[in-house]
Design a protein around this motif. Structure first.
Motif, short mmCIF file in Angstrom:
data_model
loop_
_atom_site.label_atom_id
_atom_site.label_comp_id
_atom_site.label_asym_id
_atom_site.label_seq_id
_atom_site.Cartn_x
_atom_site.Cartn_y
_atom_site.Cartn_z
N GLY A 152 23.19 61.75 -39.98
CA GLY A 152 23.07 61.96 -38.54
C GLY A 152 23.04 63.43 -38.17
O GLY A 152 22.24 63.85 -37.31
N ASN A 153 23.88 64.22 -38.82
CA ASN A 153 23.90 65.65 -38.53
C ASN A 153 22.61 66.34 -38.97
O ASN A 153 22.08 67.20 -38.27
CB ASN A 153 25.11 66.31 -39.19
CG ASN A 153 26.36 66.22 -38.34
OD1 ASN A 153 26.60 67.08 -37.49
ND2 ASN A 153 27.15 65.19 -38.54
N TRP A 192 23.08 58.43 -31.56
CA TRP A 192 22.05 58.09 -30.58
C TRP A 192 22.23 58.92 -29.31
O TRP A 192 21.26 59.43 -28.74
CB TRP A 192 22.09 56.61 -30.26
CG TRP A 192 21.14 56.22 -29.17
CD1 TRP A 192 21.43 55.89 -27.88
CD2 TRP A 192 19.71 56.15 -29.26
NE1 TRP A 192 20.30 55.62 -27.17
CE2 TRP A 192 19.22 55.77 -27.98
CE3 TRP A 192 18.80 56.37 -30.30
CZ2 TRP A 192 17.86 55.62 -27.73
CZ3 TRP A 192 17.44 56.22 -30.04
CH2 TRP A 192 16.99 55.84 -28.77
N PHE A 193 23.46 59.05 -28.87
CA PHE A 193 23.73 59.83 -27.66
C PHE A 193 23.30 61.28 -27.86
O PHE A 193 22.66 61.89 -26.98
CB PHE A 193 25.22 59.76 -27.32
CG PHE A 193 25.59 60.53 -26.09
CD1 PHE A 193 25.48 59.96 -24.83
CD2 PHE A 193 26.07 61.83 -26.17
CE1 PHE A 193 25.82 60.68 -23.68
CE2 PHE A 193 26.42 62.56 -25.04
CZ PHE A 193 26.28 61.97 -23.80
N ILE A 194 23.63 61.86 -29.01
CA ILE A 194 23.32 63.26 -29.27
C ILE A 194 21.81 63.48 -29.38
O ILE A 194 21.26 64.44 -28.83
CB ILE A 194 24.04 63.74 -30.55
CG1 ILE A 194 25.55 63.89 -30.26
CG2 ILE A 194 23.46 65.05 -31.06
CD1 ILE A 194 26.39 64.16 -31.47
N LEU A 195 21.12 62.58 -30.08
CA LEU A 195 19.66 62.73 -30.21
C LEU A 195 18.97 62.65 -28.85
O LEU A 195 18.05 63.42 -28.56
CB LEU A 195 19.12 61.65 -31.15
CG LEU A 195 19.51 61.80 -32.63
CD1 LEU A 195 19.05 60.58 -33.40
CD2 LEU A 195 18.91 63.07 -33.22
N SER A 196 19.42 61.71 -28.01
CA SER A 196 18.81 61.60 -26.69
C SER A 196 19.13 62.82 -25.83
O SER A 196 18.29 63.27 -25.03
CB SER A 196 19.29 60.32 -25.99
OG SER A 196 20.69 60.35 -25.76
N TYR A 251 31.46 63.74 -26.78
CA TYR A 251 31.08 64.48 -27.99
C TYR A 251 29.74 65.18 -27.83
O TYR A 251 29.34 65.97 -28.69
CB TYR A 251 31.05 63.56 -29.21
CG TYR A 251 30.62 62.15 -28.94
CD1 TYR A 251 31.58 61.13 -28.88
CD2 TYR A 251 29.30 61.80 -28.73
CE1 TYR A 251 31.21 59.82 -28.61
CE2 TYR A 251 28.93 60.49 -28.47
CZ TYR A 251 29.88 59.51 -28.43
OH TYR A 251 29.52 58.21 -28.16
N GLY A 252 29.01 64.92 -26.73
CA GLY A 252 27.79 65.66 -26.46
C GLY A 252 28.04 67.12 -26.12
O GLY A 252 27.10 67.94 -26.14
N TRP A 253 29.28 67.47 -25.85
CA TRP A 253 29.63 68.85 -25.50
C TRP A 253 29.27 69.81 -26.62
O TRP A 253 28.78 70.91 -26.37
CB TRP A 253 31.13 68.92 -25.20
CG TRP A 253 31.61 70.28 -24.82
CD1 TRP A 253 31.70 70.81 -23.56
CD2 TRP A 253 32.10 71.31 -25.69
NE1 TRP A 253 32.19 72.09 -23.61
CE2 TRP A 253 32.45 72.41 -24.90
CE3 TRP A 253 32.27 71.38 -27.08
CZ2 TRP A 253 32.95 73.58 -25.45
CZ3 TRP A 253 32.77 72.56 -27.63
CH2 TRP A 253 33.10 73.64 -26.81
N ALA A 254 29.49 69.40 -27.86
CA ALA A 254 29.25 70.28 -28.99
C ALA A 254 27.78 70.66 -29.11
O ALA A 254 27.44 71.82 -29.39
CB ALA A 254 29.73 69.62 -30.28
#
Length: 233
Positions: A126-127, A211-215, A166-169
């Motif tokens: 994922g990373n 999924w949240f981070i990719l979007s 966790y989208g903050w990072a």
């Protein structure tokens, strides 16, 4: 320099984290605790940290609460309380900033001395996927979205970070790149965390976070690629 450490039930590790911080580099340590029931705040207080209670859940919210409470630092460091990153490597993270080569530094867990079993395969995948998308859309050469990071306080204020999960990072990386700030990655060692991960300990949690981070990466690209984020005068 201020060090901000979000915690939730990190009693097994927080003493190790705080003891490992280089005292000559650290002006203040702020532990932002989210409803720990295992004595984490008491241990942190005993170790000399300033403990702030943030009952609202969310990794980003804890980081933002700590950032708002910091006492006019020149540099702010963000570090997890599980002892997976080594605080003793803080000089490695700070060097590009103190040498005038970076505005934000990211500790990469995937470029060098990762301990066997420290990151599950799905978290590594994922990373790498997220980092690859950032390279493609933003032209920023990174390999990881690790939590061990630092930034000039002036830059962090300008970026107006607002993600509370966790989208903050990733928000810090994206806004920094869009604004033209120098984001530099530094290889750091990484070890199995002490205690259970709140997000990446399960495949379901990792997939949801991924999924949240990719979007978010895609949304920020289209939202800010023209307007950007203003740099300080």
């Amino acid at each position: 320099m201020s060090v901000i450490i979000p915690t939730h039930n990190e009693a097994q590790s927080i003493e190790l984290v705080l003891a490992d911080l280089p005292p000559d580099l650290t002006t203040e340590v702020i532990v932002v605790d989210s409803n720990s029931s295992d004595g984490t705040p008491e241990i942190a207080t005993r170790m000399g940290a300033r403990v702030i209670q943030e009952p609202r859940r969310g990794y980003g919210r804890a980081c933002l609460t700590g950032l708002a409470a910091a006492s006019a630092p020149d540099v702010v460091v963000f570090l997890d309380g599980d002892y997976s990153d080594r605080p003793s490597e803080l000089p490695l993270l700070l060097a590009p900033i103190t040498e005038g080569r970076a505005d934000i530094t990211l500790g990469s867990r995937l470029r060098e001395r990762r301990s066997v079993g420290a990151l599950p395969w799905h978290q590594v995948f994922g990373n790498r996927l997220a980092a690859g998308l950032i390279r493609l859309l933003y032209g920023l050469e990174i390999s990881d979205l690790g939590p061990f990071r630092a930034g000039r306080a002036e830059v962090l204020r300008v970026l107006a970070l607002e993600e509370t999960t966790y989208g903050w990072a990733v928000e810090m990386i994206l806004k920094g790149a869009l604004a033209g700030f120098r984001v530099v990655e530094v290889p750091v060692s990484y070890y199995p965390r002490i205690g259970r991960s709140k997000i990446s300990g399960t495949l379901k949690g990792t997939v949801g976070a991924g999924w949240f981070i990719l979007s978010l990466i895609v949304r920020y690209y289209f939202r800010y690629r023209r307007a950007g984020t203003p740099r300080p005068a």
